[in-house]
Design an enzyme around this catalytic site. Structure first.
Site, PDB file in Angstrom:
ATOM      1  N   HIS A  85       5.212  77.572  -3.258  1.00 43.57           N
ATOM      2  CA  HIS A  85       5.140  76.153  -3.621  1.00 43.57           C
ATOM      3  C   HIS A  85       6.414  75.719  -4.337  1.00 43.57           C
ATOM      4  CE1 HIS A  85       2.935  72.796  -6.013  1.00 43.57           C
ATOM      5  NE2 HIS A  85       3.473  72.314  -4.919  1.00 43.57           N
ATOM      6  N   GLU A  88       9.184  75.291  -1.848  1.00 39.81           N
ATOM      7  CA  GLU A  88       8.999  74.010  -1.130  1.00 39.81           C
ATOM      8  C   GLU A  88       9.635  72.859  -1.911  1.00 39.81           C
ATOM      9  OE1 GLU A  88       6.112  70.577  -1.488  1.00 39.81           O
ATOM     10  OE2 GLU A  88       4.915  72.376  -1.056  1.00 39.81           O
ATOM     11  N   HIS A  89       9.428  72.828  -3.226  1.00 34.42           N
ATOM     12  CA  HIS A  89      10.018  71.768  -4.061  1.00 34.42           C
ATOM     13  C   HIS A  89      11.535  71.891  -4.127  1.00 34.42           C
ATOM     14  CE1 HIS A  89       6.727  69.603  -6.335  1.00 34.42           C
ATOM     15  NE2 HIS A  89       6.051  70.462  -5.600  1.00 34.42           N
ATOM     16  N   GLU A 179       2.135  68.785 -11.217  1.00 35.83           N
ATOM     17  CA  GLU A 179       1.199  68.734 -10.086  1.00 35.83           C
ATOM     18  C   GLU A 179      -0.036  69.573 -10.389  1.00 35.83           C
ATOM     19  OE1 GLU A 179       1.167  69.675  -5.273  1.00 35.83           O
ATOM     20  OE2 GLU A 179       3.044  69.773  -6.394  1.00 35.83           O
TER      21      GLU A 179
END
Length: 1093
Positions: A85, A88-89, A179
């Site tokens: 994750h 991905e950022h 998030e």
């Protein structure tokens, strides 16, 4: 067969490189497609083994591309959850070719585009969309490329040479942390993680997929790990061309799309990586089965979930045996589990189905039931009913007619499948390409059922047995004590073996012969709603009609009608708005109306389930004018469903038992409203404060206890007795059909005439120049750490086209810099957005931010951003300004992709009562004339914080959970360190996150402060000592008696004194209301009462 050929010429100005001269494989250009699909397709494989689906869509407004990389959270290292994750950022933060971190988003924003990404268990998906035509509005070509060319160039670089910019690392990890915190109070996330945490720790199904600042930075750095190096290592280890699937859609010919894909994606390195698989372990071992765990949710909800390790269907796309079982187990018609246990008053809903875990691992089949209070008491009986139904299925040979019914509907649905938004299509297709489907079946994939395999169905059914399941009970009341906490979300739970007596009864139920089973359980009957008339009369039209026509207009009803002239599918939508003043005359009436619509849907549940399976849906609910009815889907049996819906409304008999269940369910819904994420709640209160007549959730909740079944019955008669109906019929129906349906509605409900003078008038409140209102509310959820603000600037009347055009253009100009500044750079929170705020009759501009930082601080940051934005507009060069105008124009003129979208577009105009069907074209005509000087003047009057004419309303949600220290404290502390501006901004946000993680333990706060100043900021020891002392002093000075930290004063840049709204009625009484909505032209111009259409 796999063919090969040379690549086409690369794009304009790009020299041909030697490795691009190598052959590109044509995998196939013959795909199974829906019958009306006007696209052409080609699947290719580049020399680096990257596979791509190319799509030529000659009609699309938006081009798009997506890459699905075959690695996800299951590949995270055990001691660093969230790695996939985080990558991905970070991947978006600059590339060697385009090193400016937001170059990609700036480019997309300037060309009507947007982007997003998500991390799944075994893949990571990146996608964007952008305007499909060049700036000269001609068709794209190699010499006249569309913005897709530049977007693909930038997009491909993420997979060629990303930089993982060091100065963006902390910011993006805080974005991941934010998030995660956004989801901490979400029951969906909490319960899914609990399910995973109670699984085999040796299988990656157990992973905490999101990650947080602690797992991705604080703890690894404490172990001496350079986290940036770790993320680069993850990327290099797992990102490879042969694991990537690309889908590109545009107006360009396939040869040109192939050339561009070859040009930009051939440089992605192929490391020849094997697919990620975990065959050695299973998610649920014997140790994780035979247990019953109970979990305490945030919301007041009750749920029973039965989970079974199941067949891995990764290669079973032709037969899909789970669809047969989920169809029968999840059925809601006569003879079903649902029909029986609902009749007992035990459940409100039931769903069943299989969820894949990952290729090579068993899937998980779940049956989930929403329970009533009685259902919770009788959960053991419900489980026994479930297993009796399994016994029925075991003794009954798989029925081919059931499969053929499913197969037939799947074939019809695929045959008439309509387009979706470009980015949804490319994102979905790139993910589908990871599956081992024949490439000719990429579009139809598992949408179609191809083979009846009775043995596979039996094998799949064999997994649903007593020694292969576990039970989850989710309730705030059962068992009442929870002795454990899940690690990542803090969910309270308890776990124990399934009681011996229950297990024995379950085994008995599973083996029960027909004579001992509940006689009400049986297989469903054949579905009478399956459409048989699928003909569509397609006529050539020069241009689709922009507006529907009025075909009936009298004192009872006004009917709008449009024969579908665009999509040519055998479907139709019928929408009815029953205008009445009584629904919103009081809060009590609103609650009675809500209960009535809930009871109608409850009564229709068993009957309408077959219709739903056959592609027909209905809705009975409330809209702003009164009662709302909608029936949509395949038009063949639409009148049958409509008639039953109308008769149920008219003849509803309210049984006390069902009323009690529906009332209790609504009571929980009202209570749970305040437990939603703050940003999802705040808009309701903005509507309350900007609309003339509305009721808060608290008012509705207060009325509910006193409302009886008898009162709802009386209200139903009053509600249906007198009203005016506005109807829209759209789709594969003739004018004669539309008039017959209108007659059916009128003759079934038989309302008296509601005089036009009594029709509800929709109005909004008008904010006077210079007004400055603030409304505050403490969040109900005591554990939610997120504050929230909605910051609304009143602009003017919705009917003022110039005002509307300027506000829309401001939205276009503001969107990217707002996100870049307030979210990416300042890291105020994961939820940050700006845009138009339209009410019934007025227009405004708003910001919404959900953050661990307090609302007054967020307001100061919004105002500071706005103060700088005017200079951005003033300094904008002519090319960028015109690009923004064009980008907005493309968005406004974007065509509906399917029938439902066009219906919604027309209905929004009908419901608004402006009937402005040409609004997009009229807006664009004005937008094209706007100058930069116009926008600066508009901004300085309505938006700039120092403008004396500016009218503002700010809504502040205050979190009870104290996650962070005061922003004021942090700012004063950072100021004492003499850091440069950029470092100070990063330090302020980072310190809040780190000190928050200390959970307000003062010793931990000091320790984390010292570590950060020394190791991250390289502050000298003398300043560290001084900073720690300053922190202690500020902590003591600014903490109130209850430990809540004081905050900065409310901003007022234009000199006006903020007015705190304490009494909503008094506040509303001090404002004027707008004019009501009126048609933009005489409705007689739309009338067509004559010949058949």
């Amino acid at each position: 067969m796999t063919l090969s050929r040379r690549t086409s010429s690369p794009g304009p100005g790009i020299p041909r490189r030697e490795d691009r001269l190598r052959s590109v494989e044509l995998v196939t250009d013959t795909l199974e497609t829906p019958s009306l699909d006007d696209r052409t397709y080609r699947v290719i494989r580049l020399p680096n083994d990257l596979e791509a689906l190319l799509v030529h869509d000659p009609q699309t407004d938006k081009a798009s591309a997506a890459v699905d990389v075959g690695v996800g959270s299951y590949s995270d290292e055990d001691d660093m959850p969230g790695m996939a994750h985080a990558v991905e950022h970070l991947l978006f933060m600059g590339t060697k070719k385009y090193p400016v971190e937001n170059d990609y988003n700036q480019y997309l924003s300037a060309h009507s585009g947007s982007s997003n990404a998500y991390t799944a268990s075994t893949s990571t998906n990146y996608h964007f969309e952008v305007s499909a035509k060049p700036s000269n509005d001609e068709e794209p070509s190699a010499t006249n490329p569309s913005p897709l060319y530049g977007a693909l160039d930038r997009f491909a670089q993420f997979f060629v040479e990303p930089l993982f910019l060091e100065n963006t690392l902390d910011r993006e990890l805080r974005a991941v942390d934010s998030e995660n915190k956004k989801n901490l109070q979400s029951d969906q996330w909490r319960m899914h993680q609990l399910e995973k945490s109670l699984s085999n720790p040796k299988h990656p199904f157990c992973h905490f997929s999101t990650g947080n600042l602690e797992t991705l930075k604080t703890l690894p750095e404490a172990r001496g790990i350079n986290v940036r190096d770790k993320f680069i290592e993850f990327y290099q280890k797992h990102y490879s061309a042969n694991r990537m699937k690309l889908c590109v859609l545009g107006r360009e010919p396939l040869d040109l799309l192939e050339a561009w894909v070859s040009e930009f994606f051939s440089d992605v390195k192929n490391k020849d990586l094997a697919p990620n698989r975990w065959p050695e372990e299973v998610p649920l071992t014997k140790d994780h089965l035979g247990i019953q765990y109970s979990a305490k949710p945030v919301m007041d909800s009750r749920e029973l979930v039965l989970s079974f390790p199941f067949l891995d269907e990764h290669l079973l796309f032709e037969s899909q045996p789970s669809r047969y079982l989920s169809h029968l187990i999840g059925h809601e018609g006569p003879g079903s589990i649902m029909a029986y246990i609902k009749g007992k008053g035990w459940v409100n809903s039931l769903s069943a189905g299989s969820s894949p875990v990952c290729p090579g691992s068993p899937a998980i089949f779940e049956c989930s039931m929403r329970l009533t209070e009685e259902g919770l008491k009788n959960y053991k009986e419900i489980i026994k009913v479930f297993f009796q139904y399994i016994a029925l299925l075991r003794e009954t040979e798989p029925q081919q007619w059931v499969f053929e019914e499913q197969k037939g509907m799947a074939d019809v649905d695929f045959r008439f499948k309509q387009k979706t938004q470009s980015y949804r299509f490319t994102s979905k297709m790139s993910a589908v390409m990871q599956r081992p489907l024949p490439r000719e079946w990429l579009l139809s994939g598992d949408r179609k059922l191809r083979k009846f395999d009775a043995n596979l169905i039996k094998e799949a059914l064999g997994y649903l047995r007593p020694d292969n399941f576990r039970i989850a009970i989710i309730s705030r009341d059962f068992p009442g004590k929870w002795n454990k906490k899940e690690k990542w979300y803090g969910t309270e739970y308890t776990s124990e073996p399934i009681p011996v007596d229950l297990m024995e009864e379950v085994k008995k139920a599973t083996d029960s012969p027909a004579g001992e089973r509940i006689p009400d359980l049986h297989l469903p009957h054949k579905n009478q709603f399956i459409p048989t008339q699928l003909e569509v009369e397609k006529k050539e039209v020069k241009e689709p009609a922009i507006a529907p026509r009025i075909i009936r207009n009298d004192q009872y009803v006004r009917t709008w009608y449009k024969k579908d002239d665009t999509f040519w599918v055998p479907k139709a939508n019928l929408v009815v708005s029953c205008k009445t003043p009584i629904v919103y005359a009081s809060a009590a009436n609103s609650v009675k109306a809500r209960l009535f619509t809930d009871l109608v849907r409850d009564a229709l549940e068993e009957y309408s389930y077959d219709a739903e399976l056959a592609g027909l849906q209905y809705s009975v609910s409330l809209d702003s004018r009164g009662l709302f009815i909608e029936v949509s889907g395949y038009n063949d049996k639409l009148p049958v469903l409509l008639e039953q819906v109308l008769m149920t409304m008219r003849d509803l008999s309210i049984a006390q038992g069902r009323f009690n269940i529906i009332k209790e369910r609504l009571s929980r819904a009202y209570r749970n409203w305040g437990l939603q994420p703050p940003w999802q709640q705040i808009g309701e209160y903005t509507s309350l404060l900007t609309t003339e007549h509305s009721h808060s959730v608290e008012e509705l909740e207060a009325e509910l206890p006193s409302i009886t079944a008898e009162a709802v019955g009386v209200f139903r008669q009053e509600l249906l007795a007198q009203m005016h109906m506005e109807v829209y019929v759209h789709g594969n129906l003739y004018k004669e059909d539309a008039l017959k349906l209108t007659d059916m509605i009128e003759k079934t409900l038989k309302p008296r005439v509601l005089p036009r003078e009594q029709w509800p008038i929709r109005r909004s409140l008008v904010f006077p120049p210079g007004s400055n209102y603030v409304w505050r509310r403490t969040l109900k959820d005591t554990a939610n750490v997120n504050h929230c603000i909605e910051y609304v600037l009143y602009v003017g009347e919705k009917s003022d086209r110039m005002i509307r055009a300027k506000t829309l253009l401001l939205d276009q100009i503001t969107h990217e810099p707002c996100f870049n500044q307030l979210r990416t750079k300042e890291q105020l929170g994961y939820i940050v957005f700006s845009g138009v705020r339209a009410s019934a009759t007025t227009y405004g501009f708003r910001f919404i931010i959900q953050s661990e930082k307090t609302a007054p601080y967020l307001e100061t940051r919004i105002e500071l951003f706005l103060e700088g934005l005017v200079k951005t507009i003033e300094d904008m060069n002519d090319t960028d300004f015109e690009n923004n105008k064009r980008s907005l124009t493309v968005k406004r003129l974007e065509k509906p992709k399917h029938l439902d979208q066009e219906t919604d577009k027309h209905w929004n105009q009908i419901h608004s009562e402006y009937y402005d069907f040409e609004s997009a074209q009229r807006d664009v005509a004005i937008i094209k004339q706007l100058t930069k000087a116009d926008m600066v003047a508009f901004f300085n009057r309505y938006i700039h914080p120092s403008s004396p004419q500016r009218a503002k309303l700010a809504l502040h949600f205050v979190a009870q959970a104290k996650s962070d220290v005061s922003t004021r404290q942090i700012s004063e502390l950072v100021a004492a360190l003499d850091l440069d501006d950029d470092t100070a901004a990063v330090a302020a946000t980072d310190l809040q996150a780190r000190l928050s993680a200390a959970h307000h333990d003062e010793a931990k706060e000091m320790e984390k402060l010292e570590q950060y100043l020394l190791h991250d900021l390289k502050v000298t020891e003398s300043k560290i000592d001084a900073a720690v002392e300053a922190w202690k002093k500020l902590h003591d000075q600014n903490a109130g008696p209850n430990g809540v930290v004081k905050d900065a004063p409310l901003p007022s840049s234009n000199g006006s004194t903020p007015i705190i709204i304490d009494d909503v009625r008094d506040y509303k009484a001090g404002l004027t209301v707008s004019a009501g909505a009126r048609p933009v032209k005489d409705l007689s111009e739309y009338e067509d009462m004559g010949s058949k259409l």
